[in-house]
Design an enzyme around this catalytic site. Structure first.
Site, PDB file in Angstrom:
ATOM      1  N   LYS A  28       0.826  -1.212   0.000  1.00  0.00           N
ATOM      2  CA  LYS A  28       0.000   0.000   0.000  1.00  0.00           C
ATOM      3  C   LYS A  28       0.864   1.268   0.000  1.00  0.00           C
ATOM      4  CE  LYS A  28      -4.084  -2.111   2.178  1.00  0.00           C
ATOM      5  NZ  LYS A  28      -5.060  -2.002   3.304  1.00  0.00           N
ATOM      6  N   TYR A  68     -12.337  -2.404  -4.008  1.00  0.00           N
ATOM      7  CA  TYR A  68     -13.020  -2.343  -2.723  1.00  0.00           C
ATOM      8  C   TYR A  68     -14.537  -2.314  -2.859  1.00  0.00           C
ATOM      9  CZ  TYR A  68      -8.540  -1.892  -0.338  1.00  0.00           C
ATOM     10  OH  TYR A  68      -7.280  -2.138   0.175  1.00  0.00           O
ATOM     11  N   ASN A 131      -2.383   0.275   6.778  1.00  0.00           N
ATOM     12  CA  ASN A 131      -1.816  -0.962   7.325  1.00  0.00           C
ATOM     13  C   ASN A 131      -0.922  -1.743   6.362  1.00  0.00           C
ATOM     14  OD1 ASN A 131      -3.867  -1.841   5.700  1.00  0.00           O
ATOM     15  ND2 ASN A 131      -5.040  -2.843   7.309  1.00  0.00           N
ATOM     16  N   HIS A 134      -2.210  -5.364   1.340  1.00  0.00           N
ATOM     17  CA  HIS A 134      -3.494  -6.009   1.027  1.00  0.00           C
ATOM     18  C   HIS A 134      -3.207  -7.420   0.546  1.00  0.00           C
ATOM     19  CE1 HIS A 134      -7.470  -6.734  -0.834  1.00  0.00           C
ATOM     20  NE2 HIS A 134      -6.763  -7.350  -1.772  1.00  0.00           N
ATOM     21  N   GLU A 145     -10.084 -10.341  -7.840  1.00  0.00           N
ATOM     22  CA  GLU A 145      -9.158  -9.211  -7.706  1.00  0.00           C
ATOM     23  C   GLU A 145      -7.990  -9.255  -8.690  1.00  0.00           C
ATOM     24  OE1 GLU A 145      -7.979  -9.354  -3.592  1.00  0.00           O
ATOM     25  OE2 GLU A 145      -9.933  -8.684  -2.877  1.00  0.00           O
TER      26      GLU A 145
END
Ligand code: IDP
Ligand code: MG
Length: 166
Positions: A28, A68, A131, A134, A145
């Site tokens: 990320k 998402y 965080n 992913h 995905e």
């Protein structure tokens, strides 16, 4: 091997690789900006997982919305899309036997407060909204995905190093 030793029985390839999985991993924006790409990618390699696809991109909100979509409508959705589009990410297709649950275990709990030391989030992250990584959470998610980030011809196959004939 000495003359008295016998080779261990190895299950046939079809058995050993029946749970071979590909999964989507994203490093990320916060982790890319902090110079953690090599460390995070290196963890998957040293775990024995294979990198089958890899690219540096910056998502726009349409791409982040596709990723998402299952979270659309949740209170954190807009902030999540803003954060994920705020800078470059590294997209990986990671392959291995049971790669999906192995990657999830290596990532640690979604909330870094609960992530065990030794996991990516437990070692590098502090905040739930930031965080570091992913990973697809199920075979169905991985199947949905991966094509969002990798087109045909962008996921490559090659023999692992230990099969090279020197
Ligand atoms: P995961 O990344 O561990 O699969 P998900 O539940 O799929 O977790 O949530 C996607 C991402 O949305 C999380 O990684 C986290 O960055 C963010 N997120 C999840 N829940 C919250 C929340 O309650 N507040 C703020 N951000 C959240
Ligand atoms: Mg998730």
């Amino acid at each position: 091997m000495s003359a008295t030793q016998t080779a261990p029985a190895i299950a046939p390839r079809s058995e050993r690789f029946k749970d071979l999985q590909k999964t989507l991993v994203l490093v990320k924006p916060d982790a890319v900006a902090r110079g953690l790409i090599g460390n995070i990618v290196g963890r998957f390699e040293t775990r024995g997982l294979a990198i089958r696809g890899m690219k540096l991109i910056q998502m726009d909100s349409s791409l982040a919305g596709k990723l998402y979509a299952p979270h659309e409508g949740k209170p954190f959705y807009n902030d999540l899309v803003s954060y994920m589009t705020s800078g470059p990410i590294v997209c990986l297709c990671v392959e291995g036997v049971n790669a999906i649950p192995i990657v999830r275990t290596m990532m640690g709990a979604t909330n870094p407060v609960e992530a065990a030391p030794g996991t990516i989030r437990g070692d590098f992250a502090q905040r739930l909204d930031c965080n570091c990584v992913h990973g697809s959470d199920s075979p169905e998610s991985a199947e949905r995905e991966l094509p969002i980030f990798f087109g045909e011809g962008e996921i490559l196959s090659y023999d692992p190093a230990h099969t090279f004939k020197l």
